[in-house]
Design a protein around this motif. Structure first.
Motif, mmCIF file in Angstrom:
data_model
loop_
_atom_site.group_PDB
_atom_site.id
_atom_site.type_symbol
_atom_site.label_atom_id
_atom_site.label_comp_id
_atom_site.label_asym_id
_atom_site.label_seq_id
_atom_site.Cartn_x
_atom_site.Cartn_y
_atom_site.Cartn_z
ATOM 1 N N ALA A 1 6.793 -113.520 -57.733
ATOM 2 C CA ALA A 1 7.652 -113.088 -56.634
ATOM 3 C C ALA A 1 8.737 -114.111 -56.333
ATOM 4 O O ALA A 1 9.901 -113.752 -56.122
ATOM 5 C CB ALA A 1 6.816 -112.821 -55.387
ATOM 6 N N ARG B 1 12.519 -112.706 -57.080
ATOM 7 C CA ARG B 1 13.280 -112.472 -55.846
ATOM 8 C C ARG B 1 14.511 -113.373 -55.784
ATOM 9 O O ARG B 1 15.593 -112.929 -55.391
ATOM 10 C CB ARG B 1 12.386 -112.717 -54.635
ATOM 11 C CG ARG B 1 13.046 -112.327 -53.317
ATOM 12 C CD ARG B 1 12.189 -112.679 -52.120
ATOM 13 N NE ARG B 1 10.992 -111.860 -52.041
ATOM 14 C CZ ARG B 1 9.761 -112.338 -52.133
ATOM 15 N NH1 ARG B 1 9.553 -113.636 -52.355
ATOM 16 N NH2 ARG B 1 8.720 -111.539 -52.029
ATOM 17 N N GLY C 1 14.921 -108.574 -53.711
ATOM 18 C CA GLY C 1 13.629 -108.005 -53.347
ATOM 19 C C GLY C 1 13.338 -106.655 -53.941
ATOM 20 O O GLY C 1 12.174 -106.329 -54.210
ATOM 21 N N GLU C 2 14.366 -105.824 -54.167
ATOM 22 C CA GLU C 2 14.072 -104.470 -54.657
ATOM 23 C C GLU C 2 13.597 -104.470 -56.106
ATOM 24 O O GLU C 2 12.709 -103.682 -56.462
ATOM 25 C CB GLU C 2 15.303 -103.574 -54.495
ATOM 26 C CG GLU C 2 15.467 -103.050 -53.081
ATOM 27 C CD GLU C 2 16.301 -101.782 -53.025
ATOM 28 O OE1 GLU C 2 16.156 -100.917 -53.915
ATOM 29 O OE2 GLU C 2 17.107 -101.664 -52.081
ATOM 30 N N ASP D 1 10.009 -105.518 -55.730
ATOM 31 C CA ASP D 1 9.135 -104.552 -55.065
ATOM 32 C C ASP D 1 8.985 -103.243 -55.840
ATOM 33 O O ASP D 1 7.904 -102.650 -55.852
ATOM 34 C CB ASP D 1 9.670 -104.230 -53.663
ATOM 35 C CG ASP D 1 9.567 -105.416 -52.719
ATOM 36 O OD1 ASP D 1 8.791 -106.342 -53.003
ATOM 37 O OD2 ASP D 1 10.298 -105.416 -51.705
ATOM 38 N N GLU E 1 6.583 -105.387 -59.314
ATOM 39 C CA GLU E 1 5.296 -105.276 -58.596
ATOM 40 C C GLU E 1 4.427 -104.130 -59.099
ATOM 41 O O GLU E 1 3.223 -104.323 -59.363
ATOM 42 C CB GLU E 1 5.562 -105.135 -57.103
ATOM 43 C CG GLU E 1 4.334 -105.229 -56.218
ATOM 44 C CD GLU E 1 3.929 -106.663 -55.911
ATOM 45 O OE1 GLU E 1 2.934 -107.126 -56.513
ATOM 46 O OE2 GLU E 1 4.577 -107.300 -55.079
ATOM 47 N N GLU F 1 3.191 -112.000 -55.232
ATOM 48 C CA GLU F 1 3.291 -113.208 -54.419
ATOM 49 C C GLU F 1 2.287 -114.263 -54.853
ATOM 50 O O GLU F 1 2.488 -115.458 -54.589
ATOM 51 C CB GLU F 1 3.068 -112.874 -52.938
ATOM 52 C CG GLU F 1 4.091 -111.952 -52.327
ATOM 53 C CD GLU F 1 5.439 -112.630 -52.078
ATOM 54 O OE1 GLU F 1 5.537 -113.864 -52.262
ATOM 55 O OE2 GLU F 1 6.390 -111.913 -51.706
#
Length: 482
Positions: A149, A153, A158-159, A162, A166, A178
């Motif tokens: 993460a 990131r 973040g997208e 995520d 992820e 994370e």
């Protein structure tokens, strides 16, 4: 005088332990190898049973085809002719409320092609705008292991983390980016992080190196991956004992002693060498007396639990037939189901069993989501059915269902994992005739487990050759179809 027959005990009858037994017997057909497993059957997380009369895997349904160890083991165990390829269909991601195609050229979710990323529709306009900034941002210096993460990131926002990285990592480890190690879970990306300024450019280079004609990424056995353990066990010629829990392990003057059975009626087994092919917590308990440093490291390895709900529907229950192999669900979508595989679409040989039935598998549970797994089987089936009704428009009830729970199934490769594994192996290596292998070390997939088993077997064979140098015969007959 006849040389003393060497005896090796393998603790754990999953694919790693059975592969270790096969390699030992393949190299030394005179060696006595005993495999002990506390469960009522061998195979660990590889198991197949019928749903609506169709054999469907309860655990891993496939193995990487582009890594050779798994396919080689299948061939050596006599089931290479049963290997089957998936259909040439793509996968999707359930993102922003809709199924969207997996972007082409991604590397473990890291995009390499902006155009393909735009066409997929996985990211919002804001998320898309953030990605190319990776090419002008200062380098993100990585000098030691970091979380997936933290690095993704910083480079792409973040997208991407995520909605792409992820869900892919969640599908493999049932973990959280994370906490997961960049070095251990995304080694190619980690290497690039230390040498390249732009992650986008690095992903392009990684994707460009991928062979174009290497064939399918995955393969399976026609009767299910659950058939592999039995084939390997039979081909090894090892003695396999189930329902035998090993409670203690200690050194003796000649090798090792294992204590099994209940405390009121213990049984001892002596061996020249031992391979521990069990999950990290169990290995740690057995090593606590003789190798406390390794035991302490193994005790820190976390495991995630999950459940697989398998449903069989009449094909007519789907208003539109699924066109892909399945879809992944990012945690930010807030759904209980994290992945869906349309088994009879992905694997044509399953559809041949009953063309009128569509079988699918819903994966439920990530690290930290134990509460959802505390629901009873009926509730989990209802969750899976609701997912199909909402996302695929499925009408009516399934013909059959099955719930398989895998408690503490997937080891978490957290930041520093590779260093931890190195410390475990260093501590174990100083103990003559002792080795470890399995999913807790070098990878959770079948080929990685087989590779770790081969490494462990090689260490034991080297020890026995050194110890029994005068008794070792290089030309002795080997087992396992050599």
């Amino acid at each position: 005088m006849e040389p003393t027959r060497r005896h090796v005990v393998v603790v754990g009858g999953g694919i790693a332990g059975l592969a270790a037994a096969w390699h030992l017997r393949h190299e030394d057909g005179d060696m006595a190898v005993t495999v002990l497993d506390g469960a009522s059957r061998i195979g660990g997380k590889l198991h197949t049973s019928q749903v609506a009369g169709i054999p469907v895997d309860e655990g891993a349904e496939a193995m990487l085809a582009r890594r050779p160890e798994g396919k080689e083991l299948a061939r050596m165990a006599g089931v290479g002719g049963e290997l089957a390829d998936p259909a040439a269909v793509g996968a999707s991601i359930l993102s922003r409320g809709a199924l969207r195609p997996m972007p082409k050229g991604q590397v473990m979710g890291v995009p390499s092609d902006i155009t393909g990323l735009v066409r997929s529709g996985v990211l919002s306009p804001g998320g898309l705008a953030r990605v190319p900034l990776d090419q002008i941002l200062p380098a993100t210096l990585i000098t030691s292991d970091v979380s997936v993460a933290a690095y993704i990131r910083a480079r792409m926002g973040g997208e991407v983390l995520d909605r792409l990285v992820e869900p892919i990592l969640g599908g493999v480890y049932a973990g959280r980016a994370e906490m997961l190690s960049l070095d251990a879970t995304m080694p190619a990306v980690a290497t690039a992080a230390r040498t390249e300024r732009s992650l986008l450019q690095a992903a392009r280079a990684i994707a460009a190196k991928a062979p174009k004609d290497a064939g399918p990424v995955f393969t399976t056995l026609r009767g299910g991956m659950g058939g592999l353990p039995e084939a390997v066990a039979a081909a090894s010629g090892a003695e396999v004992r189930t329902g035998v829990m090993v409670r203690e392990l200690s050194r003796t003057r000649e090798g090792w002693r294992l204590v099994t059975g209940p405390a009121r009626a213990p049984e001892t087994i002596d061996a020249d060498a031992v391979i521990l092919a069990v999950p990290a917590p169990a290995a740690g308990r057995l090593l606590s007396g003789e190798v406390p440093k390794a035991a302490a490291e193994l005790a820190r390895v976390e495991y995630a639990s999950m459940a697989i709900v398998t449903l069989a529907y009449p094909r007519a229950a789907f208003p539109e037939q699924p066109s892909g192999s399945g879809y992944l669900v990012p945690p930010v979508e807030g759904r209980a189901v994290k992945a869906v595989t349309f088994s009879t679409v992905k694997w044509p040989h399953l559809a041949e069993a009953d063309p009128g039935v569509l079988v699918l598998r819903c994966s439920i549970g990530r690290l930290g989501e134990e509460a959802v797994l505390q629901r009873d089987d009926g509730e989990l089936v209802a969750l899976a059915m609701a997912e199909m009704a909402e996302v695929m428009g499925v009408r009516g009830l399934p013909l059959d269902s099955r719930v398989t729970r895998w408690g503490g199934a997937l080891p978490q490769y957290e930041v520093g994992h590779l260093d931890r594994v190195a410390r475990v192996r260093a501590a174990v290596a100083v103990q003559p005739g002792l080795a470890v292998c399995g999913a807790a070390y070098d990878g959770v997939g079948i080929p990685a487990c087989v590779a770790s088993a081969r490494t462990a077997a090689a260490a034991i064979l080297a020890h026995l050759r050194e110890r029994h140098g005068g008794e070792w015969r290089e030309d002795q007959p080997a087992a396992g179809g050599r």
